[in-house]
Design a protein around this motif. Sequence first.
Motif, PDB file in Angstrom:
ATOM      1  N   VAL A 105       0.846  -1.181   0.000  1.00  0.00           N
ATOM      2  CA  VAL A 105       0.000   0.000   0.000  1.00  0.00           C
ATOM      3  C   VAL A 105       0.893   1.246   0.000  1.00  0.00           C
ATOM      4  CG1 VAL A 105      -0.191   0.095   2.524  1.00  0.00           C
ATOM      5  CG2 VAL A 105      -1.987   1.095   1.100  1.00  0.00           C
ATOM      6  N   GLN A 106       0.494   2.255  -0.746  1.00  0.00           N
ATOM      7  CA  GLN A 106       1.218   3.526  -0.764  1.00  0.00           C
ATOM      8  C   GLN A 106       0.440   4.534   0.080  1.00  0.00           C
ATOM      9  OE1 GLN A 106       0.482   2.035  -4.060  1.00  0.00           O
ATOM     10  NE2 GLN A 106       2.319   0.865  -3.527  1.00  0.00           N
ATOM     11  N   LEU A 107       1.184   5.313   0.844  1.00  0.00           N
ATOM     12  CA  LEU A 107       0.571   6.282   1.756  1.00  0.00           C
ATOM     13  C   LEU A 107       1.085   7.679   1.448  1.00  0.00           C
ATOM     14  CD1 LEU A 107       1.078   4.263   5.069  1.00  0.00           C
ATOM     15  CD2 LEU A 107      -0.967   4.326   3.643  1.00  0.00           C
ATOM     16  N   VAL A 108       0.184   8.645   1.398  1.00  0.00           N
ATOM     17  CA  VAL A 108       0.567  10.035   1.139  1.00  0.00           C
ATOM     18  C   VAL A 108      -0.118  10.924   2.165  1.00  0.00           C
ATOM     19  CG1 VAL A 108       0.560  11.931  -0.499  1.00  0.00           C
ATOM     20  CG2 VAL A 108       0.855   9.580  -1.319  1.00  0.00           C
ATOM     21  N   GLU A 109       0.690  11.607   2.965  1.00  0.00           N
ATOM     22  CA  GLU A 109       0.145  12.522   3.963  1.00  0.00           C
ATOM     23  C   GLU A 109      -0.051  13.913   3.368  1.00  0.00           C
ATOM     24  OE1 GLU A 109       3.294   9.993   6.214  1.00  0.00           O
ATOM     25  OE2 GLU A 109       3.110  11.057   4.307  1.00  0.00           O
ATOM     26  N   ALA A 128       0.072  28.503  18.337  1.00  0.00           N
ATOM     27  CA  ALA A 128      -0.265  27.703  19.509  1.00  0.00           C
ATOM     28  C   ALA A 128      -1.748  27.874  19.840  1.00  0.00           C
ATOM     29  CB  ALA A 128       0.594  28.111  20.691  1.00  0.00           C
ATOM     30  N   GLY A 129      -2.385  26.761  20.166  1.00  0.00           N
ATOM     31  CA  GLY A 129      -3.814  26.758  20.434  1.00  0.00           C
ATOM     32  C   GLY A 129      -4.669  26.473  19.215  1.00  0.00           C
ATOM     33  N   GLY A 130      -4.053  26.486  18.052  1.00  0.00           N
ATOM     34  CA  GLY A 130      -4.784  26.247  16.818  1.00  0.00           C
ATOM     35  C   GLY A 130      -4.965  24.777  16.519  1.00  0.00           C
ATOM     36  N   SER A 131      -5.533  24.513  15.343  1.00  0.00           N
ATOM     37  CA  SER A 131      -5.861  23.140  14.934  1.00  0.00           C
ATOM     38  C   SER A 131      -5.387  22.866  13.515  1.00  0.00           C
ATOM     39  CB  SER A 131      -7.372  22.916  14.998  1.00  0.00           C
ATOM     40  OG  SER A 131      -7.871  23.089  16.301  1.00  0.00           O
ATOM     41  N   LEU A 132      -5.118  21.614  13.261  1.00  0.00           N
ATOM     42  CA  LEU A 132      -4.839  21.114  11.921  1.00  0.00           C
ATOM     43  C   LEU A 132      -5.440  19.727  11.803  1.00  0.00           C
ATOM     44  CD1 LEU A 132      -1.057  21.988  11.330  1.00  0.00           C
ATOM     45  CD2 LEU A 132      -2.998  22.961  10.100  1.00  0.00           C
ATOM     46  N   ARG A 133      -5.808  19.364  10.584  1.00  0.00           N
ATOM     47  CA  ARG A 133      -6.216  17.987  10.334  1.00  0.00           C
ATOM     48  C   ARG A 133      -5.309  17.400   9.270  1.00  0.00           C
ATOM     49  NH1 ARG A 133     -11.783  15.142   8.136  1.00  0.00           N
ATOM     50  NH2 ARG A 133     -11.087  15.994   6.126  1.00  0.00           N
ATOM     51  N   LEU A 134      -4.603  16.355   9.627  1.00  0.00           N
ATOM     52  CA  LEU A 134      -3.752  15.642   8.693  1.00  0.00           C
ATOM     53  C   LEU A 134      -4.552  14.534   8.030  1.00  0.00           C
ATOM     54  CD1 LEU A 134      -0.481  15.279  10.801  1.00  0.00           C
ATOM     55  CD2 LEU A 134      -1.267  17.211   9.417  1.00  0.00           C
ATOM     56  N   SER A 135      -4.249  14.301   6.771  1.00  0.00           N
ATOM     57  CA  SER A 135      -4.864  13.201   6.028  1.00  0.00           C
ATOM     58  C   SER A 135      -3.781  12.250   5.558  1.00  0.00           C
ATOM     59  CB  SER A 135      -5.641  13.727   4.830  1.00  0.00           C
ATOM     60  OG  SER A 135      -6.698  14.576   5.227  1.00  0.00           O
ATOM     61  N   CYS A 136      -4.154  11.002   5.424  1.00  0.00           N
ATOM     62  CA  CYS A 136      -3.260   9.966   4.920  1.00  0.00           C
ATOM     63  C   CYS A 136      -4.027   9.173   3.867  1.00  0.00           C
ATOM     64  CB  CYS A 136      -2.810   9.077   6.068  1.00  0.00           C
ATOM     65  SG  CYS A 136      -1.780   7.677   5.577  1.00  0.00           S
ATOM     66  N   ALA A 137      -3.741   9.443   2.617  1.00  0.00           N
ATOM     67  CA  ALA A 137      -4.439   8.778   1.516  1.00  0.00           C
ATOM     68  C   ALA A 137      -3.696   7.510   1.145  1.00  0.00           C
ATOM     69  CB  ALA A 137      -4.531   9.711   0.326  1.00  0.00           C
ATOM     70  N   ALA A 138      -4.425   6.407   1.082  1.00  0.00           N
ATOM     71  CA  ALA A 138      -3.839   5.115   0.783  1.00  0.00           C
ATOM     72  C   ALA A 138      -4.253   4.653  -0.608  1.00  0.00           C
ATOM     73  CB  ALA A 138      -4.275   4.098   1.821  1.00  0.00           C
ATOM     74  N   SER A 139      -3.351   3.942  -1.267  1.00  0.00           N
ATOM     75  CA  SER A 139      -3.666   3.389  -2.574  1.00  0.00           C
ATOM     76  C   SER A 139      -2.890   2.104  -2.767  1.00  0.00           C
ATOM     77  CB  SER A 139      -3.323   4.377  -3.681  1.00  0.00           C
ATOM     78  OG  SER A 139      -1.944   4.656  -3.689  1.00  0.00           O
ATOM     79  N   GLY A 140      -3.376   1.277  -3.656  1.00  0.00           N
ATOM     80  CA  GLY A 140      -2.645   0.085  -4.029  1.00  0.00           C
ATOM     81  C   GLY A 140      -3.156  -1.207  -3.429  1.00  0.00           C
ATOM     82  N   ARG A 141      -3.707  -1.160  -2.261  1.00  0.00           N
ATOM     83  CA  ARG A 141      -4.237  -2.358  -1.613  1.00  0.00           C
ATOM     84  C   ARG A 141      -5.520  -1.985  -0.873  1.00  0.00           C
ATOM     85  NH1 ARG A 141      -0.387  -6.564  -0.904  1.00  0.00           N
ATOM     86  NH2 ARG A 141       0.978  -6.453  -2.717  1.00  0.00           N
ATOM     87  N   THR A 142      -6.151  -2.970  -0.299  1.00  0.00           N
ATOM     88  CA  THR A 142      -7.388  -2.734   0.438  1.00  0.00           C
ATOM     89  C   THR A 142      -7.069  -2.093   1.775  1.00  0.00           C
ATOM     90  OG1 THR A 142      -8.342  -4.687  -0.599  1.00  0.00           O
ATOM     91  CG2 THR A 142      -9.488  -3.784   1.313  1.00  0.00           C
ATOM     92  N   PHE A 143      -7.306  -0.795   1.842  1.00  0.00           N
ATOM     93  CA  PHE A 143      -6.945  -0.033   3.032  1.00  0.00           C
ATOM     94  C   PHE A 143      -7.631  -0.570   4.271  1.00  0.00           C
ATOM     95  CE2 PHE A 143      -5.355   3.343   5.415  1.00  0.00           C
ATOM     96  CZ  PHE A 143      -6.362   4.046   6.059  1.00  0.00           C
ATOM     97  N   SER A 144      -8.827  -1.076   4.109  1.00  0.00           N
ATOM     98  CA  SER A 144      -9.593  -1.541   5.268  1.00  0.00           C
ATOM     99  C   SER A 144      -8.989  -2.765   5.933  1.00  0.00           C
ATOM    100  CB  SER A 144     -11.036  -1.835   4.853  1.00  0.00           C
ATOM    101  OG  SER A 144     -11.054  -2.825   3.854  1.00  0.00           O
ATOM    102  N   ASP A 181     -11.604   6.604   7.161  1.00  0.00           N
ATOM    103  CA  ASP A 181     -12.761   6.396   6.292  1.00  0.00           C
ATOM    104  C   ASP A 181     -12.352   5.329   5.295  1.00  0.00           C
ATOM    105  OD1 ASP A 181     -14.727   6.458   4.327  1.00  0.00           O
ATOM    106  OD2 ASP A 181     -15.053   8.611   4.534  1.00  0.00           O
ATOM    107  N   ASN A 182     -12.790   4.111   5.523  1.00  0.00           N
ATOM    108  CA  ASN A 182     -12.368   3.000   4.662  1.00  0.00           C
ATOM    109  C   ASN A 182     -13.038   3.032   3.290  1.00  0.00           C
ATOM    110  OD1 ASN A 182     -10.560   1.996   6.510  1.00  0.00           O
ATOM    111  ND2 ASN A 182     -11.999   0.519   7.393  1.00  0.00           N
ATOM    112  N   VAL A 183     -14.058   3.812   3.136  1.00  0.00           N
ATOM    113  CA  VAL A 183     -14.659   3.999   1.805  1.00  0.00           C
ATOM    114  C   VAL A 183     -13.769   4.911   0.972  1.00  0.00           C
ATOM    115  CG1 VAL A 183     -16.629   4.913   0.544  1.00  0.00           C
ATOM    116  CG2 VAL A 183     -16.988   3.581   2.651  1.00  0.00           C
ATOM    117  N   LYS A 184     -13.229   5.936   1.611  1.00  0.00           N
ATOM    118  CA  LYS A 184     -12.342   6.877   0.923  1.00  0.00           C
ATOM    119  C   LYS A 184     -10.875   6.458   0.972  1.00  0.00           C
ATOM    120  CE  LYS A 184     -15.297  10.911   1.693  1.00  0.00           C
ATOM    121  NZ  LYS A 184     -15.378  12.287   2.256  1.00  0.00           N
ATOM    122  N   ASP A 185     -10.580   5.340   1.654  1.00  0.00           N
ATOM    123  CA  ASP A 185      -9.190   4.861   1.789  1.00  0.00           C
ATOM    124  C   ASP A 185      -8.291   5.954   2.373  1.00  0.00           C
ATOM    125  OD1 ASP A 185      -9.118   2.810  -1.240  1.00  0.00           O
ATOM    126  OD2 ASP A 185      -9.869   2.404   0.774  1.00  0.00           O
TER     127      ASP A 185
END
Length: 122
Positions: free
Chosen positions: A1-5, A13-29, A72-76
């Motif tokens: 599986v390939q992973l891309v953040e 300081a005090g702020g927020s971020l949301r990181l994503s990790c997109a998977a491809s190549g295999r069944t992420f679930s 989100d295993n639908v969105k991998d």
Amino acid sequence: VQLVESGGGLVQAGGSLRLSCAASGRTFSSYFMGWFRQAPGKEREFVAAITASGGRTDYADFVKGRFTISRDNVKDTGYLQMNSLKPEDTAVYYCAANTNYYGTRAYRYDYWGQGTQVTVSS
């Protein structure tokens, strides 16, 4: 599986971020997933983990109550929601995955993304 953040950046300081990790190549679930981070001059450390189904999560003590791991295993795609960020959270954040280990040990994860920089200013 390939992973891309994505989703890193500069935040006050005090702020927020949301990181994503997109998977491809295999069944992420089928994969356990973890987030790790590495600050300059320090070893890579565990941040959070989630089971393949998303039914169980675990966190390092220093992020409990501030960070939330999800997937989100639908969105991998996996996510790390980071709130109440502190300057000491500054690091490169990596997502990782494997099929047979759920836990905190980085060397047990087989697949890694390239990392995304998070910088928290004071």
